[in-house]
Design a protein around this motif. Structure first.
Motif, PDB file in Angstrom:
ATOM      1  N   VAL A  23      83.562 -64.501  46.843  1.00 39.84           N
ATOM      2  CA  VAL A  23      82.610 -65.407  46.196  1.00 39.84           C
ATOM      3  C   VAL A  23      81.790 -64.646  45.157  1.00 39.84           C
ATOM      4  O   VAL A  23      81.841 -64.948  43.962  1.00 39.84           O
ATOM      5  CB  VAL A  23      81.691 -66.077  47.240  1.00 39.84           C
ATOM      6  N   LEU A  24      81.036 -63.638  45.604  1.00 33.73           N
ATOM      7  CA  LEU A  24      80.288 -62.787  44.675  1.00 33.73           C
ATOM      8  C   LEU A  24      81.094 -61.568  44.240  1.00 33.73           C
ATOM      9  O   LEU A  24      80.805 -60.975  43.200  1.00 33.73           O
ATOM     10  CB  LEU A  24      78.989 -62.318  45.331  1.00 33.73           C
ATOM     11  N   ALA A  25      82.066 -61.187  45.036  1.00 33.26           N
ATOM     12  CA  ALA A  25      82.885 -60.005  44.736  1.00 33.26           C
ATOM     13  C   ALA A  25      84.352 -60.336  44.977  1.00 33.26           C
ATOM     14  O   ALA A  25      84.680 -61.011  45.959  1.00 33.26           O
ATOM     15  CB  ALA A  25      82.470 -58.830  45.617  1.00 33.26           C
ATOM     16  N   PRO A  26      85.244 -59.864  44.102  1.00 33.76           N
ATOM     17  CA  PRO A  26      86.675 -60.115  44.314  1.00 33.76           C
ATOM     18  C   PRO A  26      87.153 -59.461  45.605  1.00 33.76           C
ATOM     19  O   PRO A  26      86.631 -58.421  46.031  1.00 33.76           O
ATOM     20  CB  PRO A  26      87.338 -59.456  43.091  1.00 33.76           C
ATOM     21  N   LEU A  27      88.131 -60.066  46.232  1.00 36.28           N
ATOM     22  CA  LEU A  27      88.742 -59.471  47.415  1.00 36.28           C
ATOM     23  C   LEU A  27      89.433 -58.164  47.020  1.00 36.28           C
ATOM     24  O   LEU A  27      89.981 -58.040  45.929  1.00 36.28           O
ATOM     25  CB  LEU A  27      89.754 -60.431  48.032  1.00 36.28           C
ATOM     26  N   ALA A  28      89.404 -57.192  47.920  1.00 36.67           N
ATOM     27  CA  ALA A  28      89.978 -55.873  47.653  1.00 36.67           C
ATOM     28  C   ALA A  28      90.892 -55.479  48.808  1.00 36.67           C
ATOM     29  O   ALA A  28      90.810 -56.060  49.899  1.00 36.67           O
ATOM     30  CB  ALA A  28      88.866 -54.837  47.480  1.00 36.67           C
ATOM     31  N   PRO A  29      91.775 -54.494  48.592  1.00 35.46           N
ATOM     32  CA  PRO A  29      92.706 -54.100  49.655  1.00 35.46           C
ATOM     33  C   PRO A  29      92.018 -53.627  50.929  1.00 35.46           C
ATOM     34  O   PRO A  29      92.531 -53.825  52.028  1.00 35.46           O
ATOM     35  CB  PRO A  29      93.509 -52.973  49.015  1.00 35.46           C
ATOM     36  N   THR A  30      90.862 -52.983  50.805  1.00 29.42           N
ATOM     37  CA  THR A  30      90.113 -52.514  51.968  1.00 29.42           C
ATOM     38  C   THR A  30      88.648 -52.892  51.801  1.00 29.42           C
ATOM     39  O   THR A  30      88.166 -53.049  50.673  1.00 29.42           O
ATOM     40  CB  THR A  30      90.215 -50.978  52.127  1.00 29.42           C
ATOM     41  N   PRO A  31      87.905 -53.013  52.905  1.00 27.55           N
ATOM     42  CA  PRO A  31      86.473 -53.367  52.786  1.00 27.55           C
ATOM     43  C   PRO A  31      85.679 -52.373  51.946  1.00 27.55           C
ATOM     44  O   PRO A  31      84.796 -52.766  51.181  1.00 27.55           O
ATOM     45  CB  PRO A  31      86.003 -53.355  54.252  1.00 27.55           C
ATOM     46  N   ASP A  32      85.989 -51.085  52.065  1.00 25.11           N
ATOM     47  CA  ASP A  32      85.230 -50.067  51.327  1.00 25.11           C
ATOM     48  C   ASP A  32      85.500 -50.084  49.827  1.00 25.11           C
ATOM     49  O   ASP A  32      84.735 -49.499  49.056  1.00 25.11           O
ATOM     50  CB  ASP A  32      85.557 -48.668  51.863  1.00 25.11           C
ATOM     51  N   ALA A  33      86.587 -50.747  49.418  1.00 24.78           N
ATOM     52  CA  ALA A  33      86.948 -50.759  47.997  1.00 24.78           C
ATOM     53  C   ALA A  33      86.080 -51.714  47.187  1.00 24.78           C
ATOM     54  O   ALA A  33      86.133 -51.707  45.956  1.00 24.78           O
ATOM     55  CB  ALA A  33      88.421 -51.124  47.827  1.00 24.78           C
ATOM     56  N   VAL A  34      85.288 -52.549  47.836  1.00 30.07           N
ATOM     57  CA  VAL A  34      84.368 -53.433  47.125  1.00 30.07           C
ATOM     58  C   VAL A  34      83.103 -52.638  46.816  1.00 30.07           C
ATOM     59  O   VAL A  34      82.469 -52.090  47.716  1.00 30.07           O
ATOM     60  CB  VAL A  34      84.027 -54.677  47.964  1.00 30.07           C
ATOM     61  N   VAL A  35      82.748 -52.583  45.546  1.00 24.86           N
ATOM     62  CA  VAL A  35      81.650 -51.714  45.099  1.00 24.86           C
ATOM     63  C   VAL A  35      80.624 -52.529  44.297  1.00 24.86           C
ATOM     64  O   VAL A  35      80.884 -53.659  43.898  1.00 24.86           O
ATOM     65  CB  VAL A  35      82.187 -50.553  44.232  1.00 24.86           C
ATOM     66  N   PRO A  36      79.445 -51.951  44.047  1.00 20.27           N
ATOM     67  CA  PRO A  36      78.436 -52.650  43.233  1.00 20.27           C
ATOM     68  C   PRO A  36      78.964 -52.978  41.837  1.00 20.27           C
ATOM     69  O   PRO A  36      79.844 -52.298  41.310  1.00 20.27           O
ATOM     70  CB  PRO A  36      77.291 -51.638  43.171  1.00 20.27           C
ATOM     71  N   ASP A  37      78.386 -54.015  41.260  1.00 21.53           N
ATOM     72  CA  ASP A  37      78.773 -54.470  39.925  1.00 21.53           C
ATOM     73  C   ASP A  37      77.507 -54.865  39.169  1.00 21.53           C
ATOM     74  O   ASP A  37      76.696 -55.653  39.672  1.00 21.53           O
ATOM     75  CB  ASP A  37      79.724 -55.667  40.034  1.00 21.53           C
TER      76      ASP A  37
END
Length: 245
Positions: A23-37
């Motif tokens: 919703v606010l962040a695109p889905l990524a292969p792993t949870p840790d791969a989602v970073v600030p934007d």
């Protein structure tokens, strides 16, 4: 299914409740791969100021992870499907973990040990098993989670390419309802944005309190009234709300 209509950009005294991943962040292969934007953070900060704090992130992640990714842009936040909740004044409620969560974490680790791509997430009050990188294991993962839920009494919470066994008692809908009983949300119109099955409780709670849900992503059966296609569309819509609020 047909796509839901886009939500209006002008709302009357809204309170916004926002899921994070998808919703606010695109889905990524792993949870840790989602970073600030930077764009996301700026939108959230402007919106929180414009709506006098009536913005909360409601996620399956912990509050610590919400703050890492959103750079603490939302004073109000709920983590682990309502098992953690931070009010606008900074006070935090945390549920006591069900002892059976430890058994679920151990079982997930044992299962994942011989299946490359599976990721176990230990949130203390819940245990998650991600299969985004091992989608061929979906049926086996679901069967394991259902068996463990029956054996332990933990609540089974399916998500987007993840299953979670959590301490019973809360969901995103109970978190939204609790926020709406307090300042600065009380008396406003709740709007819940989410993308997967875990958000349906939030959609239902928002509707019960005179608001509505917005489904992000592909059309499906949902309690949401409106839809947006992706994260970029969400941020653009939030910008329009901020400009017209």
């Amino acid at each position: 299914m047909p796509r839901l209509p886009e939500p209006p950009g002008r709302l009357n005294q809204p309170a916004l409740f926002l899921d994070l991943d998808g919703v606010l962040a695109p889905l990524a292969p792993t949870p840790d791969a989602v970073v600030p934007d930077a764009r996301r953070t700026a939108v959230l900060r402007r919106l929180a100021e414009r709506l006098q704090g009536r913005v909360a992130i409601i996620s399956g992640r912990t509050i610590a992870e919400i703050d890492r990714i959103a750079e603490s842009a939302a004073a109000s936040a709920s983590g682990v499907h309502g098992l953690e909740r931070r009010r606008a004044d900074g006070s935090v409620d945390r549920a006591e973990p069900d002892p059976a969560v430890r058994a679920a974490v151990a079982a997930f680790h044992g299962f994942a040990r011989t299946r490359p791509g599976l990721i176990v997430e230990d949130k203390t009050v819940s245990a998650g098993l991600h299969f985004r990188q091992a989608q061929g294991e979906a049926d086996a993962v679901a069967a394991l989670a259902e068996r463990l839920a029956g054996e332990t009494g933990l609540t089974l919470q399916p998500g987007n390419l993840v299953v979670e066994l959590k301490t019973p008692g809360t969901d995103k809908g109970t978190a939204l309802t609790a926020f709406m009983a307090e300042a600065p949300f009380k008396g406003s119109t709740p709007v819940m944005l989410g993308d997967d099955l875990t958000d349906e409780h939030g959609f239902e709670a928002a509707q019960a309190l005179g608001g509505f849900g917005i489904l992000v992503g592909p059309p499906r059966g949902t309690a949401a009234r409106y839809g947006l296609p992706d994260v970029d569309a969400v941020l653009a819509w939030l910008d329009s709300v901020e400009e017209t609020a």
